[in-house]
Scaffold this motif. Structure first.
Motif, PDB file in Angstrom:
ATOM      1  N   ARG A  84       1.003  -0.994  -0.460  1.00 25.87           N
ATOM      2  CA  ARG A  84      -0.143  -0.427   0.132  1.00 25.87           C
ATOM      3  C   ARG A  84       0.918   1.535   0.430  1.00 25.87           C
ATOM      4  O   ARG A  84       0.714   1.873  -0.895  1.00 25.87           O
ATOM      5  CB  ARG A  84      -0.450  -0.451   1.141  1.00 25.87           C
ATOM      6  N   GLN A  85       1.828   1.263   0.676  1.00 24.09           N
ATOM      7  CA  GLN A  85       3.454   2.772   1.011  1.00 24.09           C
ATOM      8  C   GLN A  85       3.653   2.336  -0.448  1.00 24.09           C
ATOM      9  O   GLN A  85       3.387   3.845  -0.669  1.00 24.09           O
ATOM     10  CB  GLN A  85       4.119   2.064   1.711  1.00 24.09           C
ATOM     11  N   THR A  86       3.644   2.066  -1.518  1.00 24.73           N
ATOM     12  CA  THR A  86       4.064   1.494  -2.704  1.00 24.73           C
ATOM     13  C   THR A  86       3.591   2.800  -3.832  1.00 24.73           C
ATOM     14  O   THR A  86       4.145   3.335  -4.194  1.00 24.73           O
ATOM     15  CB  THR A  86       4.630  -0.058  -3.143  1.00 24.73           C
ATOM     16  N   GLN A  87       2.521   2.048  -3.081  1.00 21.03           N
ATOM     17  CA  GLN A  87       1.375   2.961  -4.714  1.00 21.03           C
ATOM     18  C   GLN A  87       0.802   3.841  -4.271  1.00 21.03           C
ATOM     19  O   GLN A  87       0.926   4.844  -4.867  1.00 21.03           O
ATOM     20  CB  GLN A  87      -0.296   1.591  -3.924  1.00 21.03           C
ATOM     21  N   ARG A  88       0.789   4.006  -2.468  1.00 26.36           N
ATOM     22  CA  ARG A  88       0.255   5.369  -2.383  1.00 26.36           C
ATOM     23  C   ARG A  88       1.701   6.728  -3.342  1.00 26.36           C
ATOM     24  O   ARG A  88       1.278   7.433  -2.813  1.00 26.36           O
ATOM     25  CB  ARG A  88       0.380   5.716  -0.919  1.00 26.36           C
ATOM     26  N   LEU A  89       3.364   6.118  -2.247  1.00 26.70           N
ATOM     27  CA  LEU A  89       3.726   6.936  -2.897  1.00 26.70           C
ATOM     28  C   LEU A  89       3.662   7.128  -3.676  1.00 26.70           C
ATOM     29  O   LEU A  89       4.185   8.375  -4.637  1.00 26.70           O
ATOM     30  CB  LEU A  89       5.426   6.432  -2.809  1.00 26.70           C
ATOM     31  N   ALA A  90       3.825   5.678  -4.886  1.00 26.96           N
ATOM     32  CA  ALA A  90       3.365   6.581  -6.798  1.00 26.96           C
ATOM     33  C   ALA A  90       2.552   7.456  -6.683  1.00 26.96           C
ATOM     34  O   ALA A  90       2.900   8.175  -7.532  1.00 26.96           O
ATOM     35  CB  ALA A  90       3.299   5.148  -7.614  1.00 26.96           C
ATOM     36  N   GLU A  91       1.702   7.236  -6.613  1.00 29.33           N
ATOM     37  CA  GLU A  91       0.015   7.883  -6.712  1.00 29.33           C
ATOM     38  C   GLU A  91       0.702   9.566  -6.140  1.00 29.33           C
ATOM     39  O   GLU A  91       0.155  11.016  -6.514  1.00 29.33           O
ATOM     40  CB  GLU A  91      -0.694   7.658  -5.986  1.00 29.33           C
ATOM     41  N   ILE A  92       1.271   9.510  -4.774  1.00 25.87           N
ATOM     42  CA  ILE A  92       1.749  11.138  -4.108  1.00 25.87           C
ATOM     43  C   ILE A  92       2.490  11.649  -5.283  1.00 25.87           C
ATOM     44  O   ILE A  92       2.265  13.097  -5.581  1.00 25.87           O
ATOM     45  CB  ILE A  92       1.651  10.609  -2.936  1.00 25.87           C
ATOM     46  N   ASP A  93       3.774  11.545  -5.818  1.00 17.01           N
ATOM     47  CA  ASP A  93       4.480  11.807  -6.525  1.00 17.01           C
ATOM     48  C   ASP A  93       3.968  12.286  -7.968  1.00 17.01           C
ATOM     49  O   ASP A  93       4.350  13.522  -8.435  1.00 17.01           O
ATOM     50  CB  ASP A  93       5.517  10.482  -7.067  1.00 17.01           C
ATOM     51  N   VAL A  94       2.753  11.518  -8.442  1.00 14.94           N
ATOM     52  CA  VAL A  94       2.284  12.029  -9.725  1.00 14.94           C
ATOM     53  C   VAL A  94       1.608  13.417  -8.871  1.00 14.94           C
ATOM     54  O   VAL A  94       1.403  14.124 -10.338  1.00 14.94           O
ATOM     55  CB  VAL A  94       1.464  10.901 -10.275  1.00 14.94           C
ATOM     56  N   VAL A  95       0.250  12.659  -7.963  1.00 13.80           N
ATOM     57  CA  VAL A  95      -0.099  14.364  -7.989  1.00 13.80           C
ATOM     58  C   VAL A  95       0.614  15.399  -7.787  1.00 13.80           C
ATOM     59  O   VAL A  95       0.778  16.688  -8.374  1.00 13.80           O
ATOM     60  CB  VAL A  95      -0.531  14.046  -6.991  1.00 13.80           C
ATOM     61  N   GLN A  96       2.236  15.045  -6.885  1.00 17.15           N
ATOM     62  CA  GLN A  96       2.994  16.504  -6.729  1.00 17.15           C
ATOM     63  C   GLN A  96       3.585  17.139  -7.666  1.00 17.15           C
ATOM     64  O   GLN A  96       3.841  18.502  -8.478  1.00 17.15           O
ATOM     65  CB  GLN A  96       3.524  15.870  -5.981  1.00 17.15           C
ATOM     66  N   LYS A  97       4.052  16.266  -8.788  1.00 15.74           N
ATOM     67  CA  LYS A  97       4.128  16.999  -9.786  1.00 15.74           C
ATOM     68  C   LYS A  97       3.186  17.513 -10.763  1.00 15.74           C
ATOM     69  O   LYS A  97       3.643  18.862 -11.708  1.00 15.74           O
ATOM     70  CB  LYS A  97       4.595  15.168 -11.483  1.00 15.74           C
ATOM     71  N   ALA A  98       1.815  17.513 -10.661  1.00 14.72           N
ATOM     72  CA  ALA A  98       1.314  17.538 -11.376  1.00 14.72           C
ATOM     73  C   ALA A  98       1.002  19.358 -10.349  1.00 14.72           C
ATOM     74  O   ALA A  98       0.570  19.787 -11.406  1.00 14.72           O
ATOM     75  CB  ALA A  98      -0.256  17.038 -11.271  1.00 14.72           C
ATOM     76  N   TYR A  99       0.730  19.544  -9.519  1.00 13.49           N
ATOM     77  CA  TYR A  99       0.914  20.290  -9.025  1.00 13.49           C
ATOM     78  C   TYR A  99       1.630  21.369  -9.138  1.00 13.49           C
ATOM     79  O   TYR A  99       1.153  22.732  -9.417  1.00 13.49           O
ATOM     80  CB  TYR A  99       0.494  20.171  -7.415  1.00 13.49           C
ATOM     81  N   ASN A 100       2.988  20.726  -8.987  1.00 13.51           N
ATOM     82  CA  ASN A 100       4.162  21.378  -9.286  1.00 13.51           C
ATOM     83  C   ASN A 100       4.293  22.065 -11.165  1.00 13.51           C
ATOM     84  O   ASN A 100       4.076  23.120 -11.120  1.00 13.51           O
ATOM     85  CB  ASN A 100       4.784  20.922  -9.745  1.00 13.51           C
ATOM     86  N   LEU A 101       3.499  21.390 -11.639  1.00 16.26           N
ATOM     87  CA  LEU A 101       3.008  21.847 -13.322  1.00 16.26           C
ATOM     88  C   LEU A 101       2.110  22.945 -13.406  1.00 16.26           C
ATOM     89  O   LEU A 101       2.369  24.070 -14.039  1.00 16.26           O
ATOM     90  CB  LEU A 101       3.127  20.506 -13.800  1.00 16.26           C
ATOM     91  N   VAL A 102       0.846  23.064 -12.261  1.00 20.86           N
ATOM     92  CA  VAL A 102       0.078  23.836 -12.600  1.00 20.86           C
ATOM     93  C   VAL A 102       0.307  24.899 -12.238  1.00 20.86           C
ATOM     94  O   VAL A 102       0.123  25.898 -12.312  1.00 20.86           O
ATOM     95  CB  VAL A 102      -0.908  23.028 -11.864  1.00 20.86           C
TER      96      VAL A 102
END
Length: 353
Positions: free
Chosen positions: A316-334
């Motif tokens: 679960r932690q691996t999955q969550r970290l991956a999801e957080i990484d994607v959303v964090q990149k999207a946030y930084n981009l926007v």
């Protein structure tokens, strides 16, 4: 249903009602740099639909921020068994302390009980001694009263005999009267003291002798009277001393009894307090003996499940970290896009002015 899919369902309803702005189109091109994954594809689709429904870039930034916060707060964590170990350690420590305290209280109660018995015996002995002294004093007073009564009787009789003998040896008293007086004195002594009393015998002799002899007997009787008077006075003085000593003894006994009674009362109170404390500690021990096996069982069960928790956590932690990484990149981009647009608008406004 994930948060992204839920938002997609809501946004798809209004996808045809609005066209994407130039800024939104530019933002979407930036998303092409994302790696391919089911989650990143869902995120790009969400952003695209949001922009196509007329949402501003600021609104998209806010949406991504909420999604990021949600993911971070929803991270799965391993159940920490150290709390159970700490609880078990504390329970065992409390049990050991309870056992020590129970033993200490038991020993103290034995000492207090023995001390109480000793004080009770001392009070009993003191009461017996007081009664013995009172009985002896009563007997002494009774004997003293008898002695005083007897001494006064003898002294009064001697005074009377001496008075009559003095008259009998008077030169003016005839022989006939003298004999009559002596016979009367002898009769009174015989009646008062008895025939074998020394005074009766001594007075009887006066009837057989002449006047000089009777005078010597008179002097002897005066000596006997004076000795009896002196003895009586000494007895009275001794009685006064004995009475004072008795009163002092009673005062000392009463003082000692009050002290022993106060000490005994305090000892009984201490015994009751310690006995009640022992009952409380014993009850606490019984509860500890219930709590410890339960905690041990719970700890053992937790340890047996540790590997399962660990594997679930890793997945679960691996999955969550991956999801957080994607959303964090999207946030930084926007965020960078919004910041760039704002700076461009500020520059244009300065040029126009």
């Amino acid at each position: 249903m994930s948060l992204i899919r839920f938002n997609l369902l809501l946004l798809t309803i209004g996808v045809c009602l609005s066209a994407m702005t130039p800024q939104a189109s530019l933002l979407m091109k930036s998303f092409h740099q994302f790696g391919q994954s089911p989650y990143s594809d869902q995120l790009k689709e969400l952003v695209q639909i949001k922009l196509e429904t007329g949402a501003q870039v600021d609104e998209v930034l806010k949406l991504i921020q909420e999604l990021l916060d949600s993911l971070k707060s929803d991270q799965f964590s391993i159940k920490n068994i150290s709390e159970l170990e700490d609880d078990l350690s504390k329970l065992n420590t409390d049990l050991a302390n309870a056992n020590v305290l129970i033993q200490t209280l038991a020993e103290l109660l034995v000492i207090l009980r023995e001390t109480i018995i000793t004080y009770e015996k001392q009070l009993s002995i003191l009461n017996e001694q007081e009664q013995f002294i009172r009985n002896a004093r009563a007997a002494d007073v009774k004997a003293y009263n008898r002695r005083v009564e007897s001494a006064n009787k003898v002294i009064n009789a001697l005074n009377l005999i001496i008075q009559k003998l003095s008259k009998a040896v008077d030169e003016q008293t005839t022989d006939e009267n003298r004999q009559a007086i002596l016979a009367q004195i002898h009769s009174e002594c015989h009646e008062q003291f008895g025939p074998n009393h020394p005074i009766t015998i001594l007075v009887k002799l006066t009837t057989r002798f002449d006047v000089p002899t009777v005078q010597r007997i008179l002097e002897k009787l005066e000596q006997i009277r004076d000795a009896a008077t002196k003895s009586l006075n000494e007895d009275i003085a001794a009685e006064e001393v004995a009475s004072t000593n008795f009163d002092n003894s009673m005062t000392e006994i009463e003082t000692l009894r009050k002290r022993l009674s106060t000490d005994l009362e305090n000892l009984n109170q201490q015994f009751n307090d310690k006995f009640n404390q022992q009952k409380i500690v014993l009850a606490q021990k019984e509860q500890l003996l219930i709590d410890i096996p339960i905690t041990e069982e719970l700890l053992q069960l937790t340890k047996e499940q540790k590997e399962q928790y660990h594997q679930a956590y890793i997945s679960r932690q691996t999955q969550r970290l991956a999801e957080i990484d994607v959303v964090q990149k999207a946030y930084n981009l926007v965020f960078d896009h919004v910041d760039s647009v704002k700076k461009s608008e500020d520059l244009t406004a300065k040029l126009n002015s």
